[in-house]
Write an enzyme that holds these catalytic residues in place. Sequence first.
Site, PDB file in Angstrom:
ATOM      1  CB  CYS A  41       2.818  -7.166  81.345  1.00 54.59           C
ATOM      2  SG  CYS A  41       2.112  -8.550  82.253  1.00 54.59           S
ATOM      3  CB  CYS A  44       1.793  -0.488  81.815  1.00 52.93           C
ATOM      4  SG  CYS A  44       0.070   0.066  81.764  1.00 52.93           S
ATOM      5  CG  HIS A  45       5.268  -3.149  83.185  1.00 51.88           C
ATOM      6  ND1 HIS A  45       5.705  -2.490  84.314  1.00 51.88           N
ATOM      7  CD2 HIS A  45       4.051  -3.676  83.509  1.00 51.88           C
ATOM      8  CE1 HIS A  45       4.814  -2.630  85.284  1.00 51.88           C
ATOM      9  NE2 HIS A  45       3.794  -3.338  84.821  1.00 51.88           N
ATOM     10  CG  MET A  83      -0.405  -4.076  87.727  1.00 49.10           C
ATOM     11  SD  MET A  83       1.189  -4.850  88.070  1.00 49.10           S
ATOM     12  CE  MET A  83       0.653  -6.273  89.008  1.00 49.10           C
ATOM     13  CG  HIS A 326      -0.597   6.994  78.082  1.00 47.14           C
ATOM     14  ND1 HIS A 326      -0.062   5.845  77.548  1.00 47.14           N
ATOM     15  CD2 HIS A 326      -1.825   6.663  78.534  1.00 47.14           C
ATOM     16  CE1 HIS A 326      -0.933   4.851  77.677  1.00 47.14           C
ATOM     17  NE2 HIS A 326      -2.023   5.330  78.262  1.00 47.14           N
ATOM     18  CG  HIS A 368      -5.146   7.143  81.838  1.00 48.33           C
ATOM     19  ND1 HIS A 368      -6.397   7.030  81.257  1.00 48.33           N
ATOM     20  CD2 HIS A 368      -4.349   6.252  81.193  1.00 48.33           C
ATOM     21  CE1 HIS A 368      -6.353   6.100  80.311  1.00 48.33           C
ATOM     22  NE2 HIS A 368      -5.132   5.615  80.247  1.00 48.33           N
TER      23      HIS A 368
END
Length: 539
Positions: A41, A44-45, A83, A326, A368
């Site tokens: 997790c 991304c978070h 997700m 990113h 992305h």
Amino acid sequence: MRWSKALTVGLAALALGALAVAQGLTPEQMEEGKKIYFQQCAGCHGVLRKGATGKNLEPDKLKAAGKNVDYLKAIITNGFGGMPAWGKLGILTPEQIDLMAKFLLSPVPEPPPWTFEDIKNNWVVYVPVSKRPTQPETTRNWQNYFGVILRDMGQVAIVDGDTKELVGIVPTGYATHILRSSKDGRYFYVIGRDGKAEIIDLWTKKPTLVAEAKVCLDARSIDTSKYEGYEGKYAVVGCYWPSNFVILDGQTLEPLKMVSTQGYVKSTGEFLRENRVASIVSSHFSPEWILNIKEGGQTWLVDYANIDLKGKPINVRMIDTERFLHDGGWAMDKRYFLVAANAAKKIVVIDAKTGEFVASIPVGDKPHPGRGANWVHPKYGPVWATGHIKDNKIAVIGTDPKGHPEYAWKVVKMIETPYPGNLFIKTHEKSPWLIVDFTVAPTPEANATLCAWNKEDLEKDPICWEVPGAKKLKARMVHIEFNKDGSEFWVSAWGNKDTPTFIAVYDSVTLKEKTRITGDWVRTPTGKFNVWNTANDIY
């Protein structure tokens, strides 16, 4: 008053125990939750759960929005947006999902520190430079090797791109994220999500791990110095936690310098402890690395030409760009770097020659690109493309301000895709096709599908096919990589580590499957990096 490290750790453990009891979880369950969160997790978070590519997961915000245990269990099981469906894919058990729902509603544990001394204590040279071969010992075509990440196995497989034979398996850290090649292609530089960096020597008869260093606790990016005169002298790792970058000796990974990236959001007063380093590239125009500082919304140009590690400061130029930078890659001329700002739904362009911000281009939801895809279009000239995690779109952007100024830094074509959830997009000058995966799409059919568009006629419908056997294995097709001469491309079937899957090899012109690479060792294959293409930034 000086605090010993043991006392600090002990107090943290006591605090964690009290926190666990308050939330109905045992200390052991909290530790398991921390481990799962880090592995699945945090990328991304965020370690502090403040969100970036993924949503903010701070417990107060979740509770204020009415998110209870049952709601969180449903999201973790079935996925949401980009997700993955952790439960449906069999990655997390029902018991782990229940634990994680409760863990997310608990206060955020304090992440541990990692110091320069820790790096030095976790640095090992297995083969000194003086004992390494001075020319290739192997008779194989090592420049056409593929480094295949076996993500959940903590391994990198080296596969002969000519014969498709396994050359060797090298142990690495947990969840290797990327491989980067030295300028001459001899070495693969590895970085895992556990912050462990490694060097693999491809000149030995069997690929050999020659050095490693645990640079931080969570990382995604690594590169080397590639400018003329500095080839292989330094390496740099960008860390997610602690938020910093670390400069290492390029041959041994000896730690040389640690630089914090904690700071302020561009143009605001908000201070960020978690200000992570995302993608890194090595400039072709000057002795600089381009580092993308995720939460702060900045691109840093780090000059390695005059690093006097006995005291001279490092020259870092900071450019305000967009938040939540990113991944990205070079345009065809390798002058302009294009990087996705996921949450801002934009692509940022940096001129590596002048060191200046060029453009911020609106695209779709959660771009992305991986490193993106370059080709020359008959109308628009040189272009670069990205897919999107949350949109069923491919954005094609003009990249030639001199020859095609009317199209430069604009979306010249937005292509509709059959599914959202694209993770990687690739092409090669020898192939007429632009190829995409749908790795994080919400359905097994999409996950097992690849699509190809005619690069010269983007109006034509794509050729799409479901890869036989992928859905049965609950595998997601991921990451397209071409071989050295561009005659074929490889795609991984990313499944559960308990079951071997395969790597599908396709003809780059006919799109026909030529062969499959199989074996008990083919477990959780993800990214594949061809030595020649990676060393020369071909994509």
